[in-house]
Structure formats: C-alpha cells, structure tokens
Enzyme design. Structure first.
Site, PDB file in Angstrom:
ATOM      1  N   THR A  15       0.836  -1.209   0.000  1.00 19.08           N
ATOM      2  CA  THR A  15       0.000   0.000   0.000  1.00 19.08           C
ATOM      3  C   THR A  15       0.868   1.255   0.000  1.00 19.08           C
ATOM      4  O   THR A  15       0.678   2.158  -0.817  1.00 19.08           O
ATOM      5  CB  THR A  15      -0.912   0.000   1.248  1.00 19.08           C
ATOM      6  OG1 THR A  15      -1.669  -1.206   1.236  1.00 19.08           O
ATOM      7  CG2 THR A  15      -1.849   1.189   1.263  1.00 19.08           C
ATOM      8  N   ALA A  35      13.970  19.138  -3.341  1.00 23.09           N
ATOM      9  CA  ALA A  35      15.241  18.587  -2.848  1.00 23.09           C
ATOM     10  C   ALA A  35      16.441  19.426  -3.286  1.00 23.09           C
ATOM     11  O   ALA A  35      17.528  19.295  -2.723  1.00 23.09           O
ATOM     12  CB  ALA A  35      15.405  17.149  -3.343  1.00 23.09           C
ATOM     13  N   ARG A  47       8.209  -9.368  -1.792  1.00 16.84           N
ATOM     14  CA  ARG A  47       8.197 -10.805  -1.497  1.00 16.84           C
ATOM     15  C   ARG A  47       7.901 -11.580  -2.778  1.00 16.84           C
ATOM     16  O   ARG A  47       8.560 -12.551  -3.088  1.00 16.84           O
ATOM     17  CB  ARG A  47       7.102 -11.062  -0.446  1.00 16.84           C
ATOM     18  CG  ARG A  47       7.142 -12.372   0.233  1.00 16.84           C
ATOM     19  CD  ARG A  47       6.228 -12.375   1.421  1.00 16.84           C
ATOM     20  NE  ARG A  47       5.155 -11.369   1.314  1.00 16.84           N
ATOM     21  CZ  ARG A  47       4.419 -10.953   2.312  1.00 16.84           C
ATOM     22  NH1 ARG A  47       4.613 -11.424   3.524  1.00 16.84           N
ATOM     23  NH2 ARG A  47       3.455 -10.073   2.139  1.00 16.84           N
ATOM     24  N   GLU A 129       9.042  10.074   9.953  1.00 19.25           N
ATOM     25  CA  GLU A 129       7.833  10.912  10.071  1.00 19.25           C
ATOM     26  C   GLU A 129       6.563  10.101   9.788  1.00 19.25           C
ATOM     27  O   GLU A 129       5.512  10.316  10.412  1.00 19.25           O
ATOM     28  CB  GLU A 129       7.930  12.092   9.092  1.00 19.25           C
ATOM     29  CG  GLU A 129       6.789  13.074   9.166  1.00 19.25           C
ATOM     30  CD  GLU A 129       6.713  13.779  10.517  1.00 19.25           C
ATOM     31  OE1 GLU A 129       7.630  14.528  10.846  1.00 19.25           O
ATOM     32  OE2 GLU A 129       5.716  13.558  11.231  1.00 19.25           O
ATOM     33  N   VAL A 132       4.108   7.872  12.581  1.00 20.20           N
ATOM     34  CA  VAL A 132       3.022   8.375  13.438  1.00 20.20           C
ATOM     35  C   VAL A 132       2.184   9.359  12.641  1.00 20.20           C
ATOM     36  O   VAL A 132       2.700  10.352  12.117  1.00 20.20           O
ATOM     37  CB  VAL A 132       3.572   9.088  14.695  1.00 20.20           C
ATOM     38  CG1 VAL A 132       2.416   9.529  15.595  1.00 20.20           C
ATOM     39  CG2 VAL A 132       4.532   8.191  15.462  1.00 20.20           C
ATOM     40  N   GLU A 188      -7.090  -4.951   9.188  1.00 17.95           N
ATOM     41  CA  GLU A 188      -6.491  -6.179   8.653  1.00 17.95           C
ATOM     42  C   GLU A 188      -7.405  -7.361   9.003  1.00 17.95           C
ATOM     43  O   GLU A 188      -8.249  -7.262   9.908  1.00 17.95           O
ATOM     44  CB  GLU A 188      -5.141  -6.428   9.334  1.00 17.95           C
ATOM     45  CG  GLU A 188      -4.172  -5.291   9.234  1.00 17.95           C
ATOM     46  CD  GLU A 188      -3.464  -5.249   7.903  1.00 17.95           C
ATOM     47  OE1 GLU A 188      -3.136  -6.321   7.372  1.00 17.95           O
ATOM     48  OE2 GLU A 188      -3.269  -4.140   7.387  1.00 17.95           O
ATOM     49  N   LYS A 203       2.826   4.177  18.525  1.00 14.83           N
ATOM     50  CA  LYS A 203       2.878   5.581  18.104  1.00 14.83           C
ATOM     51  C   LYS A 203       3.028   6.501  19.318  1.00 14.83           C
ATOM     52  O   LYS A 203       3.813   7.457  19.293  1.00 14.83           O
ATOM     53  CB  LYS A 203       1.615   5.935  17.307  1.00 14.83           C
ATOM     54  CG  LYS A 203       1.528   5.184  15.982  1.00 14.83           C
ATOM     55  CD  LYS A 203       0.132   5.314  15.392  1.00 14.83           C
ATOM     56  CE  LYS A 203       0.016   4.608  14.068  1.00 14.83           C
ATOM     57  NZ  LYS A 203      -1.385   4.542  13.594  1.00 14.83           N
TER      58      LYS A 203
END
Ligand code: NAP
Length: 320
Positions: A15, A35, A47, A129, A132, A188, A203
């Site tokens: 995802t 940047a 996988r 970052e 959380v 899930e 978190k």
C-alpha cells in the site's frame, strides 16, 4: 541544481511502497525542486515479484540485498513493516552506509536505542515521520519543542478504532463494526494490532520518546482493548452529548510519565468526537507553548507517502 541524482531504494511495494513509487513516477519535478537536486527511484524489493501492482515502472527484485548493495542507492525506504526481516534489513542498510527512512512504528518504538545508535555509528540519517499520523508532520512538530516541559499529550492515533467506534454509535455491535472495518479496508484480517491497542501504543511511545529525549518503551503503555466496549455504552455516551473514542494519552506528571491507550469519553463536538475514520488528532499541552493541535489523514498509501517523501527530500537537501 546539482546534476548528480540521489538514488532511493524501496524495501516493500505494498500500500505505502506503491504510493511512493507512483509519486516518483507522477511528480518527480516537484520532488527534485524541493530537494534542490534530482532524486531517482532506483529499485524495489518485494516478497512476490510476479504480483501485479500499480507502482509506476520501478524495477522489482525478490532480493532485498540487491537494493541494499546497489551503489546507486543512497537512501533506503523501509516499508515492509513488522520487525522480521525489517530490523535486520535496516541495520544492514546502515552497515552499507545508506540513510534510512521508515514508516515502521513497531520497529522504531521497540528498538529506539538500537536503530538510533546504528545511524549514529554509520553517520547516516534515520527518519520516520510516516510512523506516526502519516501525512500529519507531528514528529517534526514535536522535534521543534525541545525547550518545553510537556504536561499532557492526547491523541487519536489509530483510524481503525475510530471507524469502529463511529459505527458502534449507530447501534452496530463490536463484531459487526469490526466486520465492516475489514470490508472497507480499514482493518487487517487479524485486527489485534489495532483493536487491542498495540498500534496506538507504538505511536504514543514514539511521541513520548521524542518529547523526553530518551526511549519510552511501548511495554510501558497501559493498553485496554476496544473489544470490551458494548454498543449500549456507545449509544449511552451519545445520548449525553459525548462520544467514545480510542484515545492515546501520556501524562508527564512530576515523576514518571504515565501512558495509556483505550476507549474514553470525549465531547461530541471536539475534534476527536467528530472524527469517524482515518483522521488523526494530536493535542499537546506544555509550558511555554500552551496548547498545540495537529490533525489530518493518519493512514492510507498517499498520506503515508507524503511523509516518506518529505523525509527523503530533507535528507537529499542535506546530502552533497
Ligand atoms: N498502510 C497504511 O496506511 C500505513 C500508514 C502508516 C504507516 N504504515 C506502515 O508502513 C509499512 C508498510 O505498510 P503497508 O500497508 O504498505 O504494508 P503492505 O501493503 O502489507 O506491504 C508490505 C510490502 O512488504 C513486502 N514484503 C514483505 N516481506 C518482505 C520480504 N521479506 N522482503 C521484501 N519485501 C517484503 C510485501 O511484498 P509483496 O507485495 O510481494 O507481498 C509488500 O510489498 C508498515 O510498517 C506500516 O505499519 C502503513
């Protein structure tokens, strides 16, 4: 703008990883401009390399060490999740002289000292970052509060439990609301991490660790499961103008910090009471800074990719 591209390697293309890869495909000019140099997605480890995915045209490998050992890769983005094999791969990345960006709250919360020490020894950056509140830059925000004494931190840090609570307000049982959360893609198939509070505890432990400048282990967070709340408790709270939400709270007190996650009543009109899905809300009360509130999308591929790319850009700006 420096002409030398900075290479990024992804570990994981689910995802979150796919959303990062799509962003590289669709908004590379914006990323490069932020940047101050070209930033290039080099490859991704998965996988199952044969799985169909919407992830631009990034080359895919089943061997994570092919990404870690690639001299073109300067920043490794770990979006596999869990501690095995993510932990070993993150340490291998530092051993190989790479910077690491991760969304992995479990790894950072449990292994705070070890991962920071590995980054320090390697003289490379560790940024998380995305671990959380996804798109909400709450880690950067709290890092900017080094001089304050925190009093209370309250948060709605888990969208799945917010969604379940909001469905139970309409009379659904916990099991019915959980089934809806799974069908809607919020939870899930094994919902333990969310409904028993592990995710929120990881978190909260990360935020407390940042505010205190030392490791606060998630085992020190008292967890109360959402499973024990009945639909009638939800509807009774609603009748009183309140809502039940799965709150994360840290009370910094005079002595030891007390941290807890579990169902608690909040005013129906509050930001927490109004939230019905992945919206996260974090409130910090502290001296000097009074009361600060952060709110926004705390889950989802794009929201999490936003935070990851912010970290990648920050590293790219500092790397020559
Ligand atoms: N989803 C969110 O909204 C969200 C929000 C904030 C933070 N996060 C964090 O982001 C991380 C990733 O979450 P996700 O939702 O993207 O997970 P996911 O959809 O399950 O994706 C995991 C990815 O890791 C790959 N993978 C698993 N084992 C591997 C191995 N041994 N070697 C190489 N690749 C492996 C998988 O490969 P295959 O695709 O081939 O199976 C998959 O691409 C987690 O730490 C999660 O807590 C997620």
């Amino acid at each position: 703008m420096s002409a030398k591209p900075l290479g990024v390697g992804l570990l994981g293309l689910g995802t979150v990883g796919s959303a990062v890869a799509r962003a590289f495909a669709e908004r590379s000019r914006r990323i490069d401009a932020a940047a101050g140099r070209p930033v290039k997605l080099v490859s991704a480890a998965v996988r199952d390399p044969h799985k169909p995915r919407e992830a631009g045209d990034v080359p895919v490998t089943a061997d994570p060490h092919a990404v870690l050992d690639d001299p073109e890769v300067a920043i490794v983005v770990e979006v596999i999740g869990g501690t095995d094999p993510a932990r070993d791969l993150v340490f291998a990345a530092f051993d190989g002289g790479k910077h690491v960006v991760t969304a992995n709250k479990e790894l950072v919360a449990k292994e705070w000292n070890a991962v920071h020490e590995a980054a320090r020894i390697a003289r490379r950056e560790l940024r998380f970052e995305a671990a959380v509140a996804a798109a909400v830059p709450v880690i950067a925000g709290m890092r900017g509060l080094g001089a304050v004494r925190p009093r209370i931190l309250r948060g709605l840090l888990n969208g799945t439990t917010t969604y379940i609570c909001s469905r139970m307000e309409t009379g659904r049982s916990f099991d019915e609301a959980l089934a809806e959360a799974i069908a809607a893609g919020y939870a899930e198939a094994d919902p333990t991490n969310d409904v028993d509070g592990h995710d929120a505890a990881y978190k909260l432990a990360i935020l407390v660790s940042i505010l205190e400048g030392r490791h606060f282990h998630p085992d020190n967070v008292r967890r109360t499961s959402l499973r024990g709340v009945s639909a009638s408790e939800m509807t009774n709270a609603a009748a009183r103008g309140a809502r039940i939400r799965y709150l994360a709270v840290a009370d910094f007190g005079e002595r030891a910090t007390k941290a807890r996650v579990g169902p608690e009543e909040v005013p129906a009109g509050s930001l927490e009471g109004q939230a019905t899905g992945p919206t996260n809300v974090i409130t910090l009360e502290a001296d000097l800074a009074a009361r600060l509130v952060w709110s926004g999308p705390g889950a989802g591929g794009d929201a999490t990719a936003s935070a990851i790319l912010g970290d990648v850009i920050a590293i790219a700006r500092r790397s020559s």
